[in-house]
Each structure stands twice: as C-alpha cells, then as structure tokens.
Write an enzyme that holds these catalytic residues in place. Structure first.
Site, short mmCIF file in Angstrom:
data_model
loop_
_atom_site.label_atom_id
_atom_site.label_comp_id
_atom_site.label_asym_id
_atom_site.label_seq_id
_atom_site.Cartn_x
_atom_site.Cartn_y
_atom_site.Cartn_z
N HIS A 211 0.88 -1.16 0.13
CA HIS A 211 0.03 0.15 -0.09
C HIS A 211 0.73 1.48 -0.01
CE1 HIS A 211 -3.77 2.34 1.13
NE2 HIS A 211 -2.84 3.26 1.59
N GLU A 212 1.91 1.21 0.90
CA GLU A 212 2.72 2.36 1.12
C GLU A 212 3.55 2.49 -0.29
OE1 GLU A 212 1.73 4.60 3.10
OE2 GLU A 212 0.78 3.05 4.65
N HIS B 196 -9.89 8.16 2.55
CA HIS B 196 -10.08 6.69 2.93
C HIS B 196 -11.10 6.08 2.90
CE1 HIS B 196 -6.12 8.17 5.11
NE2 HIS B 196 -5.78 7.21 4.72
N GLU C 61 -5.96 6.84 -2.68
CA GLU C 61 -6.13 5.80 -1.73
C GLU C 61 -6.60 4.41 -2.05
OE1 GLU C 61 -5.49 5.05 1.54
OE2 GLU C 61 -4.19 6.71 1.52
N HIS D 165 1.76 4.18 -3.15
CA HIS D 165 1.39 5.70 -2.98
C HIS D 165 2.55 6.15 -3.59
CE1 HIS D 165 -2.04 6.65 -0.55
NE2 HIS D 165 -1.49 5.75 0.49
#
Length: 536
Positions: free
Chosen positions: A350-351, A438, A374, A354
């Site tokens: 996920h990170e 989110h 997101e 980004h």
C-alpha cells in the site's frame, strides 16, 4: 501475533536469500486481499474470458535505462510538443515520464510551467504514434493557462513558493506554503496550502503524508534478500535496486541504523525482537518490487530501477504506517505497546503504491482524486498479496479481518460492500469528494471488487460475499489479473493529478480498449461496472 524464525544454512558470498519468520501485518486502510491464488467460487465459470490477461509488454515495459533516454529525448522535443498542443508562448513542458506500449503508442507525461513558474494542476499526457504524431492528449485542466501578471499583490512567508494554480475554473497566481508538524496519532504532517496571491483567499489544501492503519497478522515463513558485509550481514537487497531497511530506534527523523545481523538469521518470531519488524518490512518491499516487475513490467516504484527504503520502529506506540515522497521511503510504527509492528506485505505494498501514484498520475491527495489515490494503493496492495501466494493466509476481500481493530471480530473494511465499515461509500454521489480520502476510496474499491469478481452472493476461500450494484444490475467479473492491469494502465498513461471518478471511468475505458480491444467483453465490463457504482 507471534513470529517465529526458521534458520537456514545456505548462503551466497555477497547477496543471500534467507527464510525468516514473519507475522505479517495487514489492515491499514489497504485492501485486505490476503495471499493465495486458489479461489473457489461458483461464479468462476461465469467470468468474462474473451481474452487472456494482457502481458506486461502491453502495459508498457519500461526498463530504467530506456526510460532515462526516452525522457531526455522527450525533453529535447518539448518545445515542439508545446507548439503542437498550441500552448501559449509563456508555457513550457517538462517531461516526467515516457511509456511505450505494445501498440507502439508513446505516452509522455509532462508538467507545465508558465513564465518559469510551476503550474499546479497543469500536468498533461500526450499519446503519439511511433512516427511522433499526437493522437490525443489528457489534461489535468482544459483551461487556458494565463494570468494578468506574475507579480503578486500580497506578500507571503519567505519559504512560500510562487506558483500558478490551475485547479479551479481559471488559473490564478498563488502562493504555496508548507506547514510541517505532527498529526494527532504521531504521524508527521506536511500540509500544503495554496493561497491566491491577489486576494489572499485559500484555494486548496492537502496533506502530503499519505497514511494507512493496521496491526500484525501471521503470514508464515518468507524469503528475504540480505547482503554480506565486513561485520556480518545487513538488510540491503542488491537484487531489487538496493532497498535498505533501517531501525529508527523509536525516533521520528533521519534513518536510524541499518539493520544488521551476525549470522544471517533474523528475528526470534516475537514482537519483542527488533529484527522481526525489519524482516516483515524488507519482505513486503521485495514482493511489491517483484509484482511491479513481473506483473506490470515496471522497474521499481518510479520506473528508474532505484529502490525506496524502509524505516521501522518509528515513535512510541505508533499505530500507523506512511509513505513520504520527500524521503522516498516507507515508515512503520510498532503498534500498541510497541509489540505489533505494522510491517506486513499489504502495508508495504500500500505504502509503496503511494510512491507509484506520485510517480505516475500524481493524484492530488484531496477530494475525489484523493479517494482514487487511496484506492489505487488498496487495489494494487491487494494484488501484491495475491501475487505473493502466501499459503498461510488465503486471499479475501476483507480488510484487517485478523487484527480485530474494532474489538468485536469484524474487519476494518469490506471491498464487496464498503459501507459495512460505517464510513465508506458504496456508490458515487455529489458529496463523495467531501469524505475523508480513505472513505471516498470505497467507490473505487467496490468497482475493483465487482470488476474482478462480479455481483451477487458467492463464497471465496471460505468467506461469504454479497455485493450489490446501485441500479440492481447483475455483473460478471473478469478476474483480478485483468482488473488490476486495466487499473494500472489507466493510472500510468491516462489519469492526471485532477482525475475524479468520472475521469477514472474514461481512463479505465481507454485502458481496457488498449489492452483488450474496442469490442471486447472487458471494455463492456468496465463500463457496466462503473455504472453499477453510479459513476455514469
């Protein structure tokens, strides 16, 4: 959750692969599709199968060396491109990325300046034939970039940056300021505020630190790559751009110490051993790199063959993880009591995603574009978990089901029906952009689930789902692989910083056309699925 490490004896002279223990984390605000590829569902046979999933080449294989050369060439031709696009004489283009796909189309992403000032919201992507003829262009704004004067009437702080803000109806001269601080949960804060340089009116604001929340869950034994050093071994992955994992020692700045070990056996299987979190983060970064490379044909987060780095043991009792563009790094807290580090594969994926989004569409982290930002991390984070094929935790579309963050055994979020978490949206409406990013991501997550799996009741790896559409229509899924290929293609060559949900529909329809054809069942499925979540 407990970690356990199984030592192994085989070692290469420089770079070694080790099996280490991992109680991986899941569930921040990421898609909670767990590892495993075998999916038993009565609807499998009904999936759209008009074409095989596209190859990485169809998405646009872009080796780092070729990318650098292509960007340099595009920059040399930037003035010609600006002229072909009929941009004003004070405008210039700065080439940021170039992707050539299997059809020979060259997709060049540009930032724009006006009289030497950066134009925020002025990015665009040109799509040209192999012969250099522009076929089409996607712009973050269709407005003409022009202001009466570039001399501001209002003064700003010495640290402010003078810009042209093109995110509204008409471009204006503005000041961009960045306020650094700490958010309530201990996450660093870097709030960008755009202010009209003539009237002083606040035009836009967003938080540049992109976050997710979760806790550890068990993922079994995993393979990591380490490097032999004079003193022993270090968590440096020479096979994946030189990714390094550091221990912040409960600090909140810098890199701390590179994680090292005497015998190349890492962690003791518990949250009390500082190496355990480092193993988790290192493994998650490796699997995400491998997914980008194998499934998407992308050479690292930015496509330049260079790795980000990971920092573990951030702060005290910090229950979060975040990506920061300024350091090009992922950072993970240790959770409650500093015993449950947020360092699983899906957190890492996920990170890191980004970072991928920043390097491609650079979706603004506010409003509908923030929700899409997101959701992209959710969608590709989920895809990485399936790609990892970790048999210890079968795949599902529940987010955080192992961590009991709500205290009642329920997951944090649900991709098949996002509103079950009490905050996220199932379907688009005109107020969606007012939600926290989110929660506005729920519509895109729902789209991805429906596109991959279809609507209605089904059981996947023992988990029951029942996903409905806004109009009561019945949808047939095309499978996860085709679904994430379409999303990535749209992100990398069609979306811009201001893309909203309507724009995402257009971008994914273009991507499906490129990958599977204008008459394909996949394109029809994309269109029907967006309609099913009320994006028309």
């Amino acid at each position: 959750m407990n970690l356990h490490t199984t030592p192994h004896n085989s070692r290469a002279p420089r770079t070694t692969r080790r099996l280490a223990a991992l109680a991986a984390t899941a569930a921040m605000v990421v898609a909670g599709v767990q590892a495993g590829t075998a999916v038993a569902t009565p609807d499998d046979d009904a999936r759209t199968t008009s074409a095989k999933p596209a190859t990485a080449a169809a998405l646009g294989v872009n080796p780092s060396a070729q990318r650098a050369t292509a960007i340099k060439s595009a920059q040399a031709d930037a003035s010609s491109a600006a002229k072909a696009l009929k941009l004003g004489g004070q405008e210039k283009l700065i080439a940021r990325d170039v992707i050539k796909d299997a059809q020979g189309t060259v997709h060049t992403r540009y930032e724009r300046t006006y009289d030497g000032l950066p134009v925020l919201g002025g990015d665009l992507v040109t799509h040209t034939t192999a012969a250099g003829k522009i076929k089409s262009v996607d712009k973050a704004t269709d407005a003409k970039i022009a202001v009466a004067s570039t001399t501001p009437k209002l003064k700003a702080a010495a640290s402010a940056r003078k810009v042209i803000y093109a995110g509204g109806e008409n471009p204006v001269l503005a000041w961009e300021t960045v306020k650094k601080g700490v958010q309530k949960d201990g996450t660093p804060s870097r709030v960008h505020t755009i202010t009209d340089a003539t009237t002083g009116k606040k035009l836009h604001s967003y938080e540049a630190i992109e976050t997710g929340t979760g806790n550890s869950q068990y993922s079994g034994e995993v393979e990591i790559t380490t490097t032999k050093s004079d003193a022993g071994f270090e968590l440096t992955d020479g096979e994946r751009g030189g990714h390094k994992t550091y221990d912040l020692n409960q600090g909140s700045s810098g890199t701390g110490d590179l994680v090292t070990d005497d015998d190349d056996t890492w962690g003791d299987g518990t949250g009390g051993d500082r190496q355990t979190a480092a193993v988790d983060a290192h493994y998650g970064a490796a699997k995400t790199w491998d997914f980008y490379k194998t499934a998407l044909g992308r050479d690292g987060i930015a496509g330049d063959g260079k790795a980000a780095y990971s920092r573990v043991h951030y702060g005290e009792n910090y229950v979060n993880a975040f990506w920061d563009d300024s350091c090009f790094c992922m950072t993970y807290g240790d959770g409650e009591g500093n015993k449950a580090a947020l360092t699983s594969i899906d957190v890492a994926a996920h990170e890191m995603t980004h970072g991928l989004t920043s390097a491609t569409a650079n979706l603004d982290y506010a409003g509908e574009s923030g929700g899409l930002n997101e959701a992209t991390s959710d969608i590709l984070g989920a895809s990485v978990e399936f790609f990892a094929d970790n048999a210890s935790d079968a795949g599902d579309y529940l987010i955080g089901e192992k961590i009991d963050i709500n205290g009642d055994g329920t997951p944090l979020r649900y991709m098949d029906k996002p509103s079950k978490d009490g905050n996220s949206a199932d379907f688009w409406d005109e107020n969606l952009g007012n939600l926290d990013v989110h929660y506005s991501s729920g519509v895109a997550n729902h789209f991805f689930y429906l596109l991959a799996e279809g609507s209605g009741k089904k059981t996947i790896n023992g988990v029951e789902y029942d996903s409905a559409t806004s109009d009561g229509s019945t949808l047939t899924g095309i499978g996860r692989e085709k679904a994430y290929q379409i999303w990535y293609k749209a992100l990398s060559v069609y979306m811009t910083s201001t893309t909203d949900y309507a724009g995402a529909r257009v971008a994914t329809e273009k991507a499906a056309t490129d990958l599977f054809g204008a008459d394909s069942e996949e394109l029809k499925a994309v269109s029907a699925t967006w309609t099913g979540v009320n994006v028309k």
